[in-house]
Design a protein around this motif. Sequence first.
Motif, PDB file in Angstrom:
ATOM      1  N   VAL A  86       1.288   3.688   2.093  1.00  0.00           N
ATOM      2  CA  VAL A  86       2.055   3.962   3.321  1.00  0.00           C
ATOM      3  C   VAL A  86       3.362   3.181   3.303  1.00  0.00           C
TER       4      VAL A  86
ATOM      5  N   ASP B  69       5.162   6.126  12.107  1.00  0.00           N
ATOM      6  CA  ASP B  69       3.710   6.298  11.980  1.00  0.00           C
ATOM      7  C   ASP B  69       3.273   7.724  12.307  1.00  0.00           C
TER       8      ASP B  69
ATOM      9  N   PHE C 157       2.545  10.339   9.808  1.00  0.00           N
ATOM     10  CA  PHE C 157       1.325  10.242   9.001  1.00  0.00           C
ATOM     11  C   PHE C 157       0.070  10.636   9.803  1.00  0.00           C
ATOM     12  N   TYR C 158       0.264  11.048  11.037  1.00  0.00           N
ATOM     13  CA  TYR C 158      -0.868  11.451  11.867  1.00  0.00           C
ATOM     14  C   TYR C 158      -1.345  12.848  11.456  1.00  0.00           C
ATOM     15  N   PRO C 159      -2.526  13.234  11.936  1.00  0.00           N
ATOM     16  CA  PRO C 159      -3.048  14.559  11.561  1.00  0.00           C
ATOM     17  C   PRO C 159      -2.085  15.698  11.892  1.00  0.00           C
ATOM     18  N   GLU C 160      -1.327  15.556  12.960  1.00  0.00           N
ATOM     19  CA  GLU C 160      -0.380  16.613  13.331  1.00  0.00           C
ATOM     20  C   GLU C 160       0.984  16.387  12.688  1.00  0.00           C
TER      21      GLU C 160
ATOM     22  N   LEU D 164      -2.043  11.258   4.193  1.00  0.00           N
ATOM     23  CA  LEU D 164      -2.564  10.374   3.158  1.00  0.00           C
ATOM     24  C   LEU D 164      -4.072  10.293   3.309  1.00  0.00           C
ATOM     25  N   GLN D 165      -4.753  10.232   2.201  1.00  0.00           N
ATOM     26  CA  GLN D 165      -6.208  10.261   2.264  1.00  0.00           C
ATOM     27  C   GLN D 165      -6.800   9.278   1.266  1.00  0.00           C
ATOM     28  N   ASN D 166      -7.989   8.811   1.639  1.00  0.00           N
ATOM     29  CA  ASN D 166      -8.775   7.966   0.743  1.00  0.00           C
ATOM     30  C   ASN D 166     -10.205   8.472   0.807  1.00  0.00           C
ATOM     31  N   ASP D 167     -10.730   8.936  -0.315  1.00  0.00           N
ATOM     32  CA  ASP D 167     -12.064   9.514  -0.340  1.00  0.00           C
ATOM     33  C   ASP D 167     -13.158   8.466  -0.583  1.00  0.00           C
ATOM     34  N   SER D 168     -12.758   7.208  -0.514  1.00  0.00           N
ATOM     35  CA  SER D 168     -13.717   6.100  -0.661  1.00  0.00           C
ATOM     36  C   SER D 168     -14.546   6.231  -1.939  1.00  0.00           C
TER      37      SER D 168
ATOM     38  N   ASN E 141       0.826  -1.209   0.000  1.00  0.00           N
ATOM     39  CA  ASN E 141       0.000   0.000   0.000  1.00  0.00           C
ATOM     40  C   ASN E 141       0.862   1.262   0.000  1.00  0.00           C
TER      41      ASN E 141
ATOM     42  N   ASP F 298      -5.809   5.282  -2.136  1.00  0.00           N
ATOM     43  CA  ASP F 298      -5.083   6.206  -1.260  1.00  0.00           C
ATOM     44  C   ASP F 298      -4.255   7.178  -2.106  1.00  0.00           C
TER      45      ASP F 298
ATOM     46  N   LYS G  98      -2.456  13.627   0.254  1.00  0.00           N
ATOM     47  CA  LYS G  98      -3.276  14.838   0.345  1.00  0.00           C
ATOM     48  C   LYS G  98      -2.395  16.065   0.533  1.00  0.00           C
TER      49      LYS G  98
END
Lengths: 207, 58
Positions: free
Chosen positions: B4, B16, B19-22, B27-31, B2, B36, B39
């Motif tokens: 990541v 890890d 890759f956290y919000p802060e 990385l984003q997945n808009d489904s 994947n 992925d 972003k």
Amino acid sequence: MADSKISALPASTTPLAGTEVLPIVQSSTTKQVSVANLTVGRDITVGSVIASNLTASTAVGADSNKKLVSLVQPAFAAYATSDQVVTSTVTTKVLFGTEEYDTNSNLASSTFTATVAGYYQINTGIQVGYTTLIRLSLTMYKNGSLYKRLVDFNTYTGNSICGSSTVYLAATDYVEIYVLMNGTGTLQVNGGAVDTSWFNGSILRGA
Amino acid sequence: MNLVDKIKTLYPTLVDEDFYPEGTIHLQNDSNGKGDYIKSWTNSNPQPTDTQLTAIGN
């Protein structure tokens, strides 16, 4: 002028323009008053009002001219149709594929897009599946960008989280729910039942 | 592999938390079936190109 019964007079054209005049007695003097001025500046008391411009069974508000108008009041609710597996550390849009109700057809593809500008109350809750979980972040997005962080755990051992926020939405603004998980095992948002993972909201007041 | 793991392969020092919000890599997945994607990237390492990511393989 010969006496004449009111019932013998010709019928007026309706609706009235407001400039028509009626005779009244004010301070013992007979005067005229226009139809438009008959109630200007005075409170009026009536038994009920039936307004032909309003839609039955809707809320009523005032437009910019202080005219009573029917208000469209969107409300929606949906829940996750099935389990949704997510990739660790990837912020992923949560899918709520089954609608419970969507009164103004504003919900599509798990996105609520406003057509009525106003202040909305948005709520969501998800049940998560995992073996271990060292980060769990549930967020609300507005127009594709982070709007509110609803829930954020560094270590999580529970089953369900929920959060809510008010948000102002202009027409065409939209909101979505995203989740970030980091852990082991299959990381997923559980679905399949109305009470498991859900997304709902409604307008609080117009713009 | 994947996205990541591809990025971590390219930059083994990443953790890890990056890759956290802060963090500095979002990385984003808009489904929406598109998978992925990156972003935003403010990490000190240069943002990998599609060619680099593709070369890492599946």
